[in-house]
Design an enzyme around this catalytic site. Sequence first.
Site, PDB file in Angstrom:
ATOM      1  N   ASP A 138       0.855  -1.191   0.000  1.00  0.00           N
ATOM      2  CA  ASP A 138       0.000   0.000   0.000  1.00  0.00           C
ATOM      3  C   ASP A 138       0.887   1.236   0.000  1.00  0.00           C
ATOM      4  O   ASP A 138       2.062   1.170   0.400  1.00  0.00           O
ATOM      5  CB  ASP A 138      -0.919   0.001   1.229  1.00  0.00           C
ATOM      6  CG  ASP A 138      -2.202   0.793   1.008  1.00  0.00           C
ATOM      7  OD1 ASP A 138      -2.122   1.919   0.475  1.00  0.00           O
ATOM      8  OD2 ASP A 138      -3.272   0.298   1.369  1.00  0.00           O
TER       9      ASP A 138
ATOM     10  N   ASN B 158      -6.491  -5.600  -4.978  1.00  0.00           N
ATOM     11  CA  ASN B 158      -7.600  -4.912  -4.316  1.00  0.00           C
ATOM     12  C   ASN B 158      -7.504  -3.401  -4.425  1.00  0.00           C
ATOM     13  O   ASN B 158      -8.532  -2.723  -4.414  1.00  0.00           O
ATOM     14  CB  ASN B 158      -7.642  -5.313  -2.839  1.00  0.00           C
ATOM     15  CG  ASN B 158      -8.512  -4.384  -2.021  1.00  0.00           C
ATOM     16  OD1 ASN B 158      -9.735  -4.470  -2.026  1.00  0.00           O
ATOM     17  ND2 ASN B 158      -7.882  -3.447  -1.305  1.00  0.00           N
TER      18      ASN B 158
ATOM     19  N   TYR C 169     -16.089   4.697 -13.764  1.00  0.00           N
ATOM     20  CA  TYR C 169     -15.975   3.596 -12.802  1.00  0.00           C
ATOM     21  C   TYR C 169     -16.547   2.313 -13.393  1.00  0.00           C
ATOM     22  O   TYR C 169     -15.942   1.247 -13.297  1.00  0.00           O
ATOM     23  CB  TYR C 169     -16.706   3.974 -11.511  1.00  0.00           C
ATOM     24  CG  TYR C 169     -16.441   3.045 -10.348  1.00  0.00           C
ATOM     25  CD1 TYR C 169     -15.241   3.113  -9.648  1.00  0.00           C
ATOM     26  CD2 TYR C 169     -17.393   2.126  -9.934  1.00  0.00           C
ATOM     27  CE1 TYR C 169     -14.998   2.279  -8.572  1.00  0.00           C
ATOM     28  CE2 TYR C 169     -17.160   1.283  -8.855  1.00  0.00           C
ATOM     29  CZ  TYR C 169     -15.952   1.361  -8.179  1.00  0.00           C
ATOM     30  OH  TYR C 169     -15.704   0.522  -7.120  1.00  0.00           O
TER      31      TYR C 169
ATOM     32  N   LYS D  52     -14.228  -1.114 -14.153  1.00  0.00           N
ATOM     33  CA  LYS D  52     -14.578  -2.340 -13.442  1.00  0.00           C
ATOM     34  C   LYS D  52     -15.062  -3.419 -14.410  1.00  0.00           C
ATOM     35  O   LYS D  52     -14.788  -4.613 -14.205  1.00  0.00           O
ATOM     36  CB  LYS D  52     -15.636  -2.051 -12.376  1.00  0.00           C
ATOM     37  CG  LYS D  52     -15.118  -1.208 -11.217  1.00  0.00           C
ATOM     38  CD  LYS D  52     -13.929  -1.866 -10.523  1.00  0.00           C
ATOM     39  CE  LYS D  52     -13.518  -1.103  -9.270  1.00  0.00           C
ATOM     40  NZ  LYS D  52     -12.366  -1.737  -8.556  1.00  0.00           N
TER      41      LYS D  52
END
Length: 268
Positions: free
Chosen positions: A32, A78, A143, A147
């Site tokens: 991260d 993720n 978005y 996706k």
Amino acid sequence: MSRVLVTGGASGLGEALAAAFSARGDDVLIGDISEPEIPESGPKPHVLELDVRSDHDWAAARDWVTEHWGGLDILVNNAGVAGGGRIDVASMDEWQWITEINLFGVVRGTRTFVPMFKEQRSGHVVNIASLAGLVHPAGMGSYNAVKAAVVAFSETTAHELAEYDVHCTVVCPSYFRTRLIENMRALQPPGGDTAVGQVIGSLVSGAPLGPEDIAAAVLEGMDRGDELILPDDAARAAYDLKLTDRAAYDQMMRRQAARLNAMERYDG
């Protein structure tokens, strides 16, 4: 015990997934750009700075895994951001930003570790997409598009890697409680599509499930061998409606679009 790399594992669903894998005895590496909170008790994850837009950071993650673990069992792509806006409101900068993170981050991670998985003849890629990859509401063009691309890329990956005994799963949750909405910069003033931001914010804050619920459903789906995981009732119902009654689905989506346009006229 599996060796698991979770990107975006410092908060939200990534944090919940890292905790769920750790709780069942897996060895977890969090990648991260933010520093995660390490639990005071129980198993502690490893932490590596990882910007999913950076080829250098992905190479460093591969080197870390090779040096410390000698391989990887599960890659969880993720890390992601929330965004959107109606077609004539969302800027090209928004499109480029969300594509670079939400799509190319997944592509970079998968490309980095597929050679290792092929050599091992084992491994599992888990890509966190969204119900927006299957069901496409108004006001979320960028978005929805990225996706949907993650869903398509995941299916392709599953087909390509099957003969190597490497699996690929894509996860498509509906709205759940998360702080991701706070970073939806394209939906905030000035210049953002504030009507969309209000609607999405309300849906997220009022969602019945939290990230821990979604994480538990993800692990259950992986254990079943699911290639597509719809981890909540709302996601399953919406996708089923699209598949079984397209006219009703289109009507529902266009009513939503009309409500957004009405909000815009009212704000004006």
